[in-house]
Design a protein around this motif. Structure first.
Motif, mmCIF file in Angstrom:
data_model
loop_
_atom_site.group_PDB
_atom_site.id
_atom_site.type_symbol
_atom_site.label_atom_id
_atom_site.label_comp_id
_atom_site.label_asym_id
_atom_site.label_seq_id
_atom_site.Cartn_x
_atom_site.Cartn_y
_atom_site.Cartn_z
ATOM 1 N N ARG A 142 -5.092 -3.967 -14.450
ATOM 2 C CA ARG A 142 -5.334 -3.765 -12.925
ATOM 3 C C ARG A 142 -5.177 -4.969 -12.222
ATOM 4 O O ARG A 142 -5.565 -6.268 -12.645
ATOM 5 C CB ARG A 142 -6.585 -3.454 -12.782
ATOM 6 N N GLN A 143 -4.380 -4.880 -11.091
ATOM 7 C CA GLN A 143 -3.957 -5.991 -10.342
ATOM 8 C C GLN A 143 -4.687 -6.005 -8.948
ATOM 9 O O GLN A 143 -4.503 -5.050 -8.200
ATOM 10 C CB GLN A 143 -2.572 -6.358 -10.066
ATOM 11 N N ASN A 144 -5.342 -7.182 -8.253
ATOM 12 C CA ASN A 144 -5.576 -6.978 -7.060
ATOM 13 C C ASN A 144 -4.753 -7.279 -6.081
ATOM 14 O O ASN A 144 -3.695 -8.129 -5.997
ATOM 15 C CB ASN A 144 -6.913 -8.208 -6.832
ATOM 16 N N LEU A 145 -4.564 -6.425 -4.680
ATOM 17 C CA LEU A 145 -3.678 -6.407 -3.731
ATOM 18 C C LEU A 145 -4.072 -7.232 -2.595
ATOM 19 O O LEU A 145 -3.386 -7.244 -1.657
ATOM 20 C CB LEU A 145 -3.361 -5.067 -3.312
ATOM 21 N N GLU A 146 -5.260 -8.142 -2.635
ATOM 22 C CA GLU A 146 -5.664 -8.889 -1.697
ATOM 23 C C GLU A 146 -4.442 -9.838 -1.230
ATOM 24 O O GLU A 146 -4.162 -10.266 -0.043
ATOM 25 C CB GLU A 146 -6.971 -9.709 -1.873
ATOM 26 N N GLY A 147 -3.801 -10.426 -2.185
ATOM 27 C CA GLY A 147 -2.766 -11.416 -1.938
ATOM 28 C C GLY A 147 -1.559 -10.726 -1.247
ATOM 29 O O GLY A 147 -1.219 -11.261 -0.004
ATOM 30 N N LEU A 148 -1.207 -9.334 -1.574
ATOM 31 C CA LEU A 148 -0.163 -8.908 -0.912
ATOM 32 C C LEU A 148 -0.618 -8.502 0.435
ATOM 33 O O LEU A 148 0.367 -8.458 1.247
ATOM 34 C CB LEU A 148 0.219 -7.474 -1.857
ATOM 35 N N GLN A 149 -1.713 -8.101 0.533
ATOM 36 C CA GLN A 149 -2.204 -7.578 1.804
ATOM 37 C C GLN A 149 -2.428 -8.750 3.003
ATOM 38 O O GLN A 149 -2.140 -8.550 4.098
ATOM 39 C CB GLN A 149 -3.602 -6.937 2.096
ATOM 40 N N ALA A 150 -2.630 -10.072 2.436
ATOM 41 C CA ALA A 150 -2.767 -11.049 3.242
ATOM 42 C C ALA A 150 -1.260 -11.511 3.921
ATOM 43 O O ALA A 150 -1.256 -11.875 4.947
ATOM 44 C CB ALA A 150 -3.327 -12.445 2.435
ATOM 45 N N ALA A 151 -0.378 -11.493 2.769
ATOM 46 C CA ALA A 151 0.933 -11.898 2.971
ATOM 47 C C ALA A 151 1.690 -10.745 4.246
ATOM 48 O O ALA A 151 2.230 -11.177 5.177
ATOM 49 C CB ALA A 151 1.913 -11.602 1.820
ATOM 50 N N LEU A 152 1.089 -9.391 4.079
ATOM 51 C CA LEU A 152 1.561 -8.407 4.935
ATOM 52 C C LEU A 152 0.905 -8.693 6.361
ATOM 53 O O LEU A 152 1.523 -8.685 7.143
ATOM 54 C CB LEU A 152 1.157 -7.373 4.464
ATOM 55 N N GLY A 153 -0.446 -9.018 6.483
ATOM 56 C CA GLY A 153 -1.039 -9.422 7.807
ATOM 57 C C GLY A 153 -0.422 -10.591 8.174
ATOM 58 O O GLY A 153 0.051 -10.556 9.553
ATOM 59 N N THR A 154 0.014 -11.691 7.697
ATOM 60 C CA THR A 154 0.904 -12.823 8.184
ATOM 61 C C THR A 154 2.324 -12.318 8.812
ATOM 62 O O THR A 154 2.654 -12.691 9.898
ATOM 63 C CB THR A 154 1.062 -13.736 7.217
ATOM 64 N N GLN A 155 3.049 -11.415 7.937
ATOM 65 C CA GLN A 155 4.270 -10.850 8.546
ATOM 66 C C GLN A 155 4.036 -9.934 9.689
ATOM 67 O O GLN A 155 4.522 -10.357 10.572
ATOM 68 C CB GLN A 155 4.880 -9.820 7.322
ATOM 69 N N ILE A 156 2.940 -8.999 9.763
ATOM 70 C CA ILE A 156 2.667 -8.399 11.052
ATOM 71 C C ILE A 156 2.528 -9.344 12.204
ATOM 72 O O ILE A 156 3.016 -9.154 13.341
ATOM 73 C CB ILE A 156 1.575 -7.379 10.566
ATOM 74 N N GLY A 157 1.737 -10.467 12.096
ATOM 75 C CA GLY A 157 1.334 -11.455 13.199
ATOM 76 C C GLY A 157 2.773 -12.116 13.481
ATOM 77 O O GLY A 157 3.002 -11.965 15.015
#
Length: 530
Positions: A152-167
């Protein structure tokens, strides 16, 4: 909505132009930004799934020996090595005991994880939940299943990168929108002012009817050419005004001279319209009469067969009832009645359905369209069922039918259309191919060649005259109008083959040598017929 449209129409052209530019550029920027964000998210998720699946495969291969030798310590140390992957917060290794039951063998959890391993690994493959991505990988050795590995992998890093991309994307969109707004305000004056000047001249001309006014031309672009064309139009209108006044005076004189002639023409036109309406009504009545005659003929056979079968069933039921009331009913008589009832009910149902399909087909003659239910069926078995429903009519006339069809040919098409085609071809041969009392032989040969069904229907009757071959598919064309012909049978066959079955039909005939129809249609329709 109507009020908003009126407000937009009443907005000055300068603001309307700027608003359209801002809306178009804003929509483009929002769509492109959304596409970039979506692409970034899906790409990152696909990459994470691929990396997790690869890591699960490598770890499962490494765990083969530990499961094979039941070495829990080695398995735990191997799973602990996953701490080098901070995103992996849980690893669970399961084994199979001798009875085939699944047990948790070893596990690993990152320092921040507080969820224990589930009792069962779950289905093999990748699964995404809220904030996590899980994969279940079978552990096998030489084709034998030893157990399962669940990561099981935590997606917090992926979601943080996505938030940066959205900003970043939103910031770029904002800067781009402000730039588009500045360009729109700068361009509107240069583009709109010549149009406003042209509008003022047009309004003045409309109010004063003075065609000498001219608009200011700013350049030789499209607006400049529009102004030139407007000036040319004013000159032509001025000339035409003079000519129109002269023509108006001449026309008034001519109208006065031809008033009497016009009255006579109107009376003649009224008589012509009455005659035309009468002809149209006659044509409609003639077409209606032909259609009624065709319907009566076409549905007579299935209804007659159904009535005959029902009468037979009623007679046998009365005989059975009498034997039962007298106490003389035997087992053989009951079995014979059941057989007759089964066959009669099938004949009644098939012929009633045929009658309903015929009526539906006649309703569709005007648009050359038929409809029915599409399904997969055995070709030979279905043709035999159709011929069974035609058996009473063939037996009464003394004609024989020979069927040649390979077994096991499955067709995905419209069986109702095929039954209609065979029924109409048989009826056409019986009505037009033979004289009264003459017995003939009908042949049906069916083949399956390269995904196409080839159906040949032939009789040994009198054939078709050459001058009639080109008209046999025309609606209501028949040479036996008073002897059972409706003129719709072959027209319906042609419509069903070409439109519903997606095929083609050919005819060969020589006077005195019989007639042969060859029909080709796909065994599996690629799409539903319209």
């Amino acid at each position: 909505m109507i009020t908003r449209r009126r407000l937009f129409r009443d907005v000055p052209i300068r603001r309307k132009f700027a608003l359209l530019l801002m809306l178009s550029s804003g929509a483009g920027l929002v769509l492109s930004g959304g596409a970039l964000i979506g692409y970034a998210w899906f790409s990152a998720r696909e990459a994470a799934q691929g990396d997790l699946s690869t890591l699960a495969g490598i770890t499962a291969d490494s765990a083969t020996a530990a499961l094979a030798f039941n070495d829990e310590r080695t398995a735990s140390e191997m799973l602990s090595a996953l701490r080098a992957k901070p995103a992996i917060d849980q690893a669970c290794l399961y084994t199979l005991d001798g009875g085939g039951r699944v047990h948790l063998f070893a596990q690993y959890a990152s320092p921040g994880a507080n969820t224990p391993c589930p009792a069962l690994p779950g289905a093999a493959g990748v699964e995404q939940s809220v904030g996590f991505l899980s994969v279940v990988q079978p552990v096998e050795q030489h084709g034998d299943r030893l157990g399962w590995l669940r990561l099981r992998q935590n997606l917090e890093g992926l979601q943080a990168a996505l938030g940066t991309q959205i900003g970043i994307t939103v910031a770029i969109l904002g800067v781009s929108f402000l730039a588009s707004l500045s360009i729109a305000w700068a361009m509107q004056r240069a583009l709109v002012e010549p149009l406003l000047s042209l509008a003022r001249v047009a309004r003045r001309v409309a109010e004063t009817r003075d065609y000498r006014g001219r608009a200011v031309k700013a350049g030789d672009d499209e607006v400049g050419r529009l102004i030139d064309d407007f000036h040319l139009m004013l000159e032509q209108i001025a000339v035409r005004e003079g000519e129109l006044e002269t023509a108006r005076q001449a026309l008034e004189t001519e109208v006065q001279q031809k008033t009497h002639a016009n009255v006579e023409l109107e009376q003649a036109l009224a008589r012509l319209k009455d005659a035309q309406a009468q002809l149209v009504q006659n044509e409609r009545l003639a077409a209606l009469g032909s259609l009624v005659a065709g319907v009566a003929h076409e549905i007579n056979t299935p209804v007659g067969v159904g009535v005959t079968a029902a009468s037979t069933l009623a007679d046998r039921a009365a005989t059975l009832r009498k034997a039962y009331q007298q106490g003389a009913l035997t087992r053989s008589e009951l079995e014979a009645f059941i057989a007759v009832a089964d066959e009669s009910s099938q004949i009644i149902l098939r012929n009633l359905q045929r009658a309903a399909d015929l009526i539906h087909s006649f309703k569709q003659v005007a648009v050359d369209q038929t409809s029915g239910e599409r399904r997969r069926f055995d070709l030979k078995g279905y043709v035999e069922e159709v011929l069974l429903s035609l058996a009473p009519r063939l037996k009464k006339s003394g004609h024989t039918v020979e069927l040649s069809c390979p077994p096991g040919v499955m067709v995905d098409s419209y069986p109702g259309a095929l039954a209609q085609i065979l029924t109409n071809l048989v009826s056409n041969s019986l009505v037009h191919g033979y004289e009264a009392g003459q017995r003939g032989r009908l042949r049906i040969e069916i083949g399956h060649v390269r995904g196409q069904v080839v159906l040949r229907f032939a009789d040994d009757g009198c054939g078709i005259p050459r001058e009639n071959l080109a008209r046999i598919y025309d609606p209501f064309f028949t040479t036996r109008r008073g002897d059972g012909g409706s003129g719709l049978g072959l027209n319906i066959v042609h419509s069903l083959v070409t439109q519903m079955l997606g095929g083609a039909i050919e005819v060969r005939s020589e006077p005195g040598q019989g007639t042969e129809f060859q029909i080709r249609f796909p065994a599996h329709l690629r799409q539903a017929a319209a």
